[in-house]
Design an enzyme around this catalytic site. Sequence first.
Site, PDB file in Angstrom:
ATOM      1  N   ASP A  11       0.814  -1.221   0.000  1.00 38.70           N
ATOM      2  CA  ASP A  11       0.000   0.000   0.000  1.00 38.70           C
ATOM      3  C   ASP A  11       0.847   1.271   0.000  1.00 38.70           C
ATOM      4  O   ASP A  11       0.454   2.284   0.552  1.00 38.70           O
ATOM      5  CB  ASP A  11      -0.976   0.026   1.194  1.00 38.70           C
ATOM      6  CG  ASP A  11      -1.775  -1.251   1.279  1.00 38.70           C
ATOM      7  OD1 ASP A  11      -2.294  -1.674   0.242  1.00 38.70           O
ATOM      8  OD2 ASP A  11      -1.857  -1.837   2.372  1.00 38.70           O
ATOM      9  N   LYS A  14       2.081   2.129  -5.137  1.00 35.35           N
ATOM     10  CA  LYS A  14       2.785   1.667  -6.347  1.00 35.35           C
ATOM     11  C   LYS A  14       1.971   1.949  -7.605  1.00 35.35           C
ATOM     12  O   LYS A  14       2.522   2.321  -8.629  1.00 35.35           O
ATOM     13  CB  LYS A  14       3.052   0.151  -6.273  1.00 35.35           C
ATOM     14  CG  LYS A  14       4.050  -0.234  -5.222  1.00 35.35           C
ATOM     15  CD  LYS A  14       4.186  -1.733  -5.125  1.00 35.35           C
ATOM     16  CE  LYS A  14       2.961  -2.421  -4.580  1.00 35.35           C
ATOM     17  NZ  LYS A  14       2.674  -2.197  -3.173  1.00 35.35           N
ATOM     18  N   ALA A  37      -3.743  -7.907  -3.906  1.00 33.46           N
ATOM     19  CA  ALA A  37      -3.305  -6.526  -4.121  1.00 33.46           C
ATOM     20  C   ALA A  37      -4.492  -5.708  -4.635  1.00 33.46           C
ATOM     21  O   ALA A  37      -5.545  -6.257  -4.918  1.00 33.46           O
ATOM     22  CB  ALA A  37      -2.167  -6.496  -5.129  1.00 33.46           C
ATOM     23  N   GLY A  38      -4.278  -4.418  -4.773  1.00 34.65           N
ATOM     24  CA  GLY A  38      -5.369  -3.624  -5.332  1.00 34.65           C
ATOM     25  C   GLY A  38      -4.946  -2.203  -5.595  1.00 34.65           C
ATOM     26  O   GLY A  38      -4.211  -1.630  -4.816  1.00 34.65           O
ATOM     27  N   HIS A  39      -5.368  -1.672  -6.713  1.00 31.24           N
ATOM     28  CA  HIS A  39      -5.190  -0.249  -6.939  1.00 31.24           C
ATOM     29  C   HIS A  39      -6.408   0.271  -7.685  1.00 31.24           C
ATOM     30  O   HIS A  39      -7.098  -0.475  -8.372  1.00 31.24           O
ATOM     31  CB  HIS A  39      -3.887   0.066  -7.670  1.00 31.24           C
ATOM     32  CG  HIS A  39      -3.807  -0.551  -9.030  1.00 31.24           C
ATOM     33  ND1 HIS A  39      -3.314  -1.815  -9.235  1.00 31.24           N
ATOM     34  CD2 HIS A  39      -4.158  -0.083 -10.244  1.00 31.24           C
ATOM     35  CE1 HIS A  39      -3.379  -2.093 -10.519  1.00 31.24           C
ATOM     36  NE2 HIS A  39      -3.884  -1.067 -11.159  1.00 31.24           N
ATOM     37  N   GLN A 221       2.173  -6.132  -3.084  1.00 30.52           N
ATOM     38  CA  GLN A 221       2.470  -6.115  -1.652  1.00 30.52           C
ATOM     39  C   GLN A 221       3.756  -5.306  -1.414  1.00 30.52           C
ATOM     40  O   GLN A 221       4.016  -4.385  -2.150  1.00 30.52           O
ATOM     41  CB  GLN A 221       2.579  -7.533  -1.074  1.00 30.52           C
ATOM     42  CG  GLN A 221       1.252  -8.288  -1.037  1.00 30.52           C
ATOM     43  CD  GLN A 221       0.870  -8.875  -2.372  1.00 30.52           C
ATOM     44  OE1 GLN A 221       1.674  -9.494  -3.046  1.00 30.52           O
ATOM     45  NE2 GLN A 221      -0.367  -8.678  -2.763  1.00 30.52           N
ATOM     46  N   LYS A 328       2.756  10.298  -0.554  1.00 29.61           N
ATOM     47  CA  LYS A 328       1.889  10.807   0.535  1.00 29.61           C
ATOM     48  C   LYS A 328       2.598  11.732   1.526  1.00 29.61           C
ATOM     49  O   LYS A 328       2.283  11.719   2.723  1.00 29.61           O
ATOM     50  CB  LYS A 328       1.252   9.628   1.266  1.00 29.61           C
ATOM     51  CG  LYS A 328       0.199   8.909   0.412  1.00 29.61           C
ATOM     52  CD  LYS A 328      -0.631   7.984   1.261  1.00 29.61           C
ATOM     53  CE  LYS A 328      -2.051   7.865   0.763  1.00 29.61           C
ATOM     54  NZ  LYS A 328      -2.896   7.008   1.591  1.00 29.61           N
TER      55      LYS A 328
HETATM   56  P1  IMP Z   1      -2.421 -12.909   1.878  1.00 29.58           P
HETATM   57  O1  IMP Z   1      -1.491 -12.345   0.871  1.00 29.58           O
HETATM   58  O2  IMP Z   1      -3.873 -12.682   1.558  1.00 29.58           O
HETATM   59  O3  IMP Z   1      -2.114 -14.342   2.212  1.00 29.58           O
HETATM   60  O4  IMP Z   1      -2.191 -12.105   3.259  1.00 29.58           O
HETATM   61  C1  IMP Z   1      -0.988 -12.207   3.991  1.00 29.58           C
HETATM   62  C2  IMP Z   1      -0.628 -10.862   4.616  1.00 29.58           C
HETATM   63  O5  IMP Z   1      -0.263  -9.945   3.586  1.00 29.58           O
HETATM   64  C3  IMP Z   1      -1.764 -10.198   5.386  1.00 29.58           C
HETATM   65  O6  IMP Z   1      -1.215  -9.477   6.489  1.00 29.58           O
HETATM   66  C4  IMP Z   1      -2.343  -9.217   4.390  1.00 29.58           C
HETATM   67  O7  IMP Z   1      -2.990  -8.132   5.021  1.00 29.58           O
HETATM   68  C5  IMP Z   1      -1.068  -8.767   3.676  1.00 29.58           C
HETATM   69  N1  IMP Z   1      -1.315  -8.290   2.304  1.00 29.58           N
HETATM   70  C6  IMP Z   1      -1.554  -9.041   1.215  1.00 29.58           C
HETATM   71  N2  IMP Z   1      -1.700  -8.263   0.124  1.00 29.58           N
HETATM   72  C7  IMP Z   1      -1.511  -6.999   0.533  1.00 29.58           C
HETATM   73  C8  IMP Z   1      -1.493  -5.728  -0.150  1.00 29.58           C
HETATM   74  O8  IMP Z   1      -1.662  -5.615  -1.360  1.00 29.58           O
HETATM   75  N3  IMP Z   1      -1.269  -4.641   0.634  1.00 29.58           N
HETATM   76  C9  IMP Z   1      -1.034  -4.733   1.975  1.00 29.58           C
HETATM   77  N4  IMP Z   1      -1.040  -5.893   2.634  1.00 29.58           N
HETATM   78  C10 IMP Z   1      -1.264  -7.017   1.931  1.00 29.58           C
END
Ligand code: IMP
Length: 429
Positions: A11, A14, A37-39, A221, A328
């Site tokens: 977050d 990116k 992930a997400g944007h 991530q 930011k």
């Molecule tokens: P998973 O990737 O869903 O298995 O989650 C594992 C850990 O990575 C958790 O703490 C999630 O909150 C964190 N996480 C996974 N993807 C993201 C992201 O895009 N941004 C921030 N944290 C992430």
Amino acid sequence: MDVVLGIQWGDEGKGRVVDLYAESYDVVARFGGGDNAGHTLRVADRTVALRIVPSGALQPNCTLFIGGGTVVSLEGLLGELAALRELGVADERVLVSDRAHVVLPYHVAVDGAAERARGSRAIGTTGRGIGPAYTDKTARLGLTVGDLRDPAVVRERIRSAYAIHAARLPADLRDALAPEAEIVARVLDAAERLQPHVVDGVEYLHGVLERGGRVLAEGAQGTLLDLGYGTYPYVTSSHTVAGGACTGLGIGPSAVRRVIGIAKAYCTRVGAGPFPSELPDERGALLRNRGGEFGTVTGRPRRCGWFDGVAARYARRLNGLDAIVLTKLDVLSGIPSPEIVTAYRIGAHDVPFSACADERLEVVTERCEGWAEELCAARAFTDLPPAARRYVRRLSEILGVPVEAVSVGPERTQVIRDLRPSGEDASTR
Ligand code: IMP
């Protein structure tokens, strides 16, 4: 090939940075992760949340490539392609590697079951089945995007994995899981619709590079969520560090030209796990509210804290960073004296993160002078108040990496790109 990745816990912004840089590249290639992930993409007054399609969709000449190191939810990807079409963005520009793995409904169920079993030590995953999909890849039980061409292979792979997973699920989650035949039917249907986007990922990307094409590898991530080098076990299941770009795209390290790290001017984390610079008080709440720090995928409030210089230096080593883009900075306006973590109290300066997983580390911070002015209109480094300039310079010094751009708001234009290497602009200190 250049690499852009987050150096904190994800977050870092990116998406907006890749969007900014994408005009200089022919391909933006996602190298790992899935729809955890997400944007957000904004076109005029419409927005679309992208999770697996790489950033850069608004650059009309850029191909968006989903690499072999990713795990792909087929229905999720089809949904994103439809959303792009609705925005008038040509979805033929989205390609997916045949080496990518498929996230299936039983992965989502197993993710939920594993979190439940961990109880108070739950990781706080995004619940998208990412970990179990990578586990199946490693266990050689996975289904690849390339496999989707052959219905017999699809049936066979799903049959063996389904039996293993369903047998281990608690009764309520097993009952809620779609029957095997339904999953096969949905996968075959999605496979047909996705076929025009599937390419031989190695042929494709090497072809681009051999023709002199410019590739920007986009991480998902952040470094501290890396499976091997992050705050294990509170990590994601893929390699988010720069080396992950090579394995995730099938490109040798000698092809990497620059590694650009994205860092927020402070730190955030979603989910559980160590966060030494966390501010579990009203100062953290202020950062959360000013920065709109709520997860794009899950909507969860993000934990907030000061910029962690120790973690950032660790990330610099792991990634071999050439430059930093700081995002930011505007959020820190009005914070009376922002602090930077410069050391942890236990032992050395580079703490192995797993050592502090269960306890709150005491940190040493450096107090910086704050500034009251809003920064959203700044477009040149000299537009920033002197205290904000000093803050940027200090971060760069602590990291030992030049800051090459600073963002001061969510709009494309809200970026400062005229920074020179530290020392040259002593007059601005
Ligand atoms: P998973 O990737 O869903 O298995 O989650 C594992 C850990 O990575 C958790 O703490 C999630 O909150 C964190 N996480 C996974 N993807 C993201 C992201 O895009 N941004 C921030 N944290 C992430």
